[in-house]
Design an enzyme around this catalytic site. Structure first.
Site, mmCIF file in Angstrom:
data_model
loop_
_atom_site.group_PDB
_atom_site.id
_atom_site.type_symbol
_atom_site.label_atom_id
_atom_site.label_comp_id
_atom_site.label_asym_id
_atom_site.label_seq_id
_atom_site.Cartn_x
_atom_site.Cartn_y
_atom_site.Cartn_z
ATOM 1 N N ASN A 200 -14.883 -9.781 -8.610
ATOM 2 C CA ASN A 200 -14.354 -10.792 -8.578
ATOM 3 C C ASN A 200 -13.453 -11.122 -7.484
ATOM 4 O O ASN A 200 -13.380 -10.369 -6.409
ATOM 5 C CB ASN A 200 -13.224 -11.075 -9.979
ATOM 6 C CG ASN A 200 -12.294 -10.407 -10.023
ATOM 7 O OD1 ASN A 200 -11.341 -10.057 -9.038
ATOM 8 N ND2 ASN A 200 -12.357 -9.179 -10.864
ATOM 9 N N PRO A 299 -12.013 -2.213 -21.239
ATOM 10 C CA PRO A 299 -10.929 -2.054 -22.067
ATOM 11 C C PRO A 299 -9.672 -2.968 -21.716
ATOM 12 O O PRO A 299 -9.731 -3.430 -20.371
ATOM 13 C CB PRO A 299 -10.384 -0.640 -21.962
ATOM 14 C CG PRO A 299 -11.022 -0.218 -20.387
ATOM 15 C CD PRO A 299 -12.493 -1.007 -20.644
ATOM 16 N N ASP A 300 -8.845 -3.677 -22.627
ATOM 17 C CA ASP A 300 -7.783 -4.622 -22.035
ATOM 18 C C ASP A 300 -6.720 -3.702 -21.792
ATOM 19 O O ASP A 300 -5.838 -3.418 -22.924
ATOM 20 C CB ASP A 300 -7.647 -5.707 -23.219
ATOM 21 C CG ASP A 300 -6.771 -6.651 -22.485
ATOM 22 O OD1 ASP A 300 -5.766 -6.386 -21.910
ATOM 23 O OD2 ASP A 300 -6.783 -7.847 -22.839
ATOM 24 N N PHE A 321 0.019 -11.502 -16.427
ATOM 25 C CA PHE A 321 -0.706 -12.740 -15.667
ATOM 26 C C PHE A 321 -1.764 -13.392 -16.398
ATOM 27 O O PHE A 321 -2.595 -12.955 -17.201
ATOM 28 C CB PHE A 321 -1.246 -12.437 -14.299
ATOM 29 C CG PHE A 321 -0.267 -12.084 -13.266
ATOM 30 C CD1 PHE A 321 0.964 -11.151 -13.322
ATOM 31 C CD2 PHE A 321 0.110 -12.942 -12.384
ATOM 32 C CE1 PHE A 321 1.934 -10.883 -12.494
ATOM 33 C CE2 PHE A 321 1.153 -12.754 -11.174
ATOM 34 C CZ PHE A 321 2.000 -11.795 -11.222
ATOM 35 N N LYS A 339 -1.020 -10.103 -26.619
ATOM 36 C CA LYS A 339 -1.058 -8.780 -25.563
ATOM 37 C C LYS A 339 0.437 -8.312 -25.792
ATOM 38 O O LYS A 339 0.677 -7.352 -25.182
ATOM 39 C CB LYS A 339 -1.472 -9.117 -24.304
ATOM 40 C CG LYS A 339 -3.020 -9.602 -24.101
ATOM 41 C CD LYS A 339 -3.378 -9.659 -22.798
ATOM 42 C CE LYS A 339 -4.698 -10.124 -22.778
ATOM 43 N NZ LYS A 339 -5.375 -9.886 -21.777
HETATM 44 O O1 C5P Z 1 -7.125 -12.038 -21.201
HETATM 45 P P1 C5P Z 1 -6.960 -12.101 -19.654
HETATM 46 O O2 C5P Z 1 -8.236 -11.474 -18.636
HETATM 47 O O3 C5P Z 1 -7.075 -13.640 -19.352
HETATM 48 O O4 C5P Z 1 -5.588 -11.627 -19.255
HETATM 49 C C1 C5P Z 1 -5.104 -11.641 -18.087
HETATM 50 C C2 C5P Z 1 -4.285 -10.562 -17.968
HETATM 51 O O5 C5P Z 1 -4.503 -9.275 -18.632
HETATM 52 C C3 C5P Z 1 -3.729 -10.034 -16.771
HETATM 53 O O6 C5P Z 1 -2.382 -9.660 -16.666
HETATM 54 C C4 C5P Z 1 -4.480 -8.769 -16.580
HETATM 55 O O7 C5P Z 1 -4.158 -8.040 -15.522
HETATM 56 C C5 C5P Z 1 -4.623 -8.147 -18.105
HETATM 57 N N1 C5P Z 1 -5.892 -7.567 -18.220
HETATM 58 C C6 C5P Z 1 -6.272 -6.109 -18.279
HETATM 59 N N2 C5P Z 1 -7.259 -5.540 -18.673
HETATM 60 C C7 C5P Z 1 -8.304 -6.401 -18.859
HETATM 61 C C8 C5P Z 1 -8.251 -7.933 -18.730
HETATM 62 C C9 C5P Z 1 -7.085 -8.488 -18.419
HETATM 63 O O8 C5P Z 1 -5.131 -5.516 -18.038
HETATM 64 N N3 C5P Z 1 -9.414 -5.759 -19.235
#
Ligand code: C5P
Length: 399
Positions: A200, A299-300, A321, A339
């Protein structure tokens, strides 16, 4: 403070008065040309101390020598900082007292440039400023407006009140001392095959600015960054990663000691399900001239940290963010909850001067109760400063 020879020097007695009123002890050093714009007597009167200009004046050196003066200062403010003085600072010239003092001091240096707009924009000046920044010199201004030379544009000395406030902030105690701040930054790259990636537009500028500012405030900082062209900030331990799962592993390894987690990375949400071991040949996809790439969720990382932090109850602050293209605040509030964050920094990436790979950002902070604080467009560095002010405040409220 060091005063160099620009027309804005006429504002300096006022600035010195403000600093003295704030309880600071101010000693003034002038460059030779500064005396063309402001008198030593005026500065001596407002500061209450003799003003120094000459490196080789026996009586002055007798009172306090220039090395003792450099050691004495808790901060050196350079205002106005002319193009000439910035050039001399950038090259480490010790040709007069001001330059000698600036080389000898170990105190933080804050420079308030003021000059003609074309002199400011000149690549020579910009390179000098960049080099000084890399060495840790802080800058305030210049501001945009009418200039004494008749031009309009960037080059005005920052407002003396704003400079004074910055000085006070810098001299404030290192309020993040004892904190361990882990910041994720940049985008991740997910392999399609050994050559191609899903990536990205993130540059890593925002997260890197947050890490740099946290370090300036005395925190121990680990910056976990995807591929980036940026240098690691001074005082920051940087771990470079490629993929979301590498970023996750690096975060997990640092989480034990972490007291403040800031997720500024643009983690790829999807990755190819089965990256090819060899480069995919274009003729391998057959007649249809199309290929389908199957993706799976990554993974989130932020959600995992939010969840673990809430479960452990150890008081770790978690900041996320939200880069959005629509319904910014609603999405930010949702993320705050889902989150389990204490703060979300929301930005609309479609706005000019906001989001990926630019030096500015337009953000709103969405706080623990969903309350919103909007900031106007500012540099990513200033956004980082305001974010850490906000984090410090949250920290104060929670303890
Ligand atoms: O759900 P979204 O991607 O919009 O959320 C953004 C936030 O979640 C940011 O703080 C980003 O660093 C974090 N994030 C993460 N792991 C992911 C996706 C997003 O830590 N796989």
């Amino acid at each position: 403070m060091v005063i160099s020879g620009g027309i804005a020097a006429y504002k300096i007695p006022d600035l010195v008065r403000t600093l003295v009123r704030a309880g600071l002890v101010v000693r003034c050093v002038m460059t030779r040309s500064a005396a063309q714009f402001v008198t030593p007597l005026a500065l001596q009167t407002v500061s209450g101390h003799p003003v120094r200009a000459d490196l080789f004046d026996a009586s002055e050196e007798g009172a306090i020598d220039h090395i003792a003066l450099a050691d004495w200062a808790d901060l050196v403010l350079v205002a106005p900082a002319t193009a000439s003085l910035l050039a001399r600072m950038s090259h480490g010239l010790a040709d007069e007292l001001a330059g000698t003092l600036l080389l000898a001091t170990r105190a933080p240096v804050l420079a308030a440039p003021a000059m003609n707009v074309n002199m400011w924009r000149h690549p020579a000046t910009q390179e000098n400023v960049e080099r000084l920044r890399r060495r840790g010199v802080r800058f305030i201004g210049p501001e945009t407006g009418a200039l004494a030379c008749g031009w309009e544009g960037e080059g005005r000395l920052a407002d003396p009140a704003v400079i004074a406030a910055e000085v006070e902030l810098l001299l404030a105690p290192k309020r993040l001392a004892g904190e361990v701040v882990v910041v994720t930054a940049g985008g991740t790259r997910e392999p399609i095959d050994p050559v191609r990636v899903v990536a990205n537009r993130s540059s890593g500028k925002m997260g890197t600015a947050v890490a740099a500012e946290a370090a300036r405030r005395g925190a121990r900082v680990v910056l976990i960054s995807g591929p980036t062209a940026l240098a690691a900030p001074a005082g920051v331990h940087r771990v470079l990663v490629e993929t979301a799962s590498e970023m996750r592993a690096a975060v997990q390894a640092e989480l034990g000691a972490c007291t403040i987690f800031v997720a500024a990375a643009a983690v790829s949400d999807f990755r190819p399900l089965a990256p090819a071991a060899d480069k995919i040949k274009k003729d391998s996809i057959g007649e249809a001239s199309r290929m389908v790439l199957e993706l799976e969720r990554t993974p989130d990382i932020l959600a995992e940290v939010g969840e673990a932090s809430a479960r452990e109850g150890g008081g770790r602050l978690v900041v996320g963010f939200a880069a959005e293209t629509r319904d910014l605040l609603a999405a930010a509030r949702r993320k705050l909850e889902q989150k389990r964050c204490h703060l979300i920094v929301a930005n609309d990436v479609t706005r000019e001067g906001s989001g990926f790979d630019v030096d500015t950002n337009v953000v709103s902070f969405v706080g623990p109760g969903g309350e919103v604080e909007e900031l106007s467009m500012r540099s990513k560095r200033e956004v980082a400063e305001r974010l850490l002010d906000r984090i410090e405040k949250l920290r104060g409220e929670r303890s």
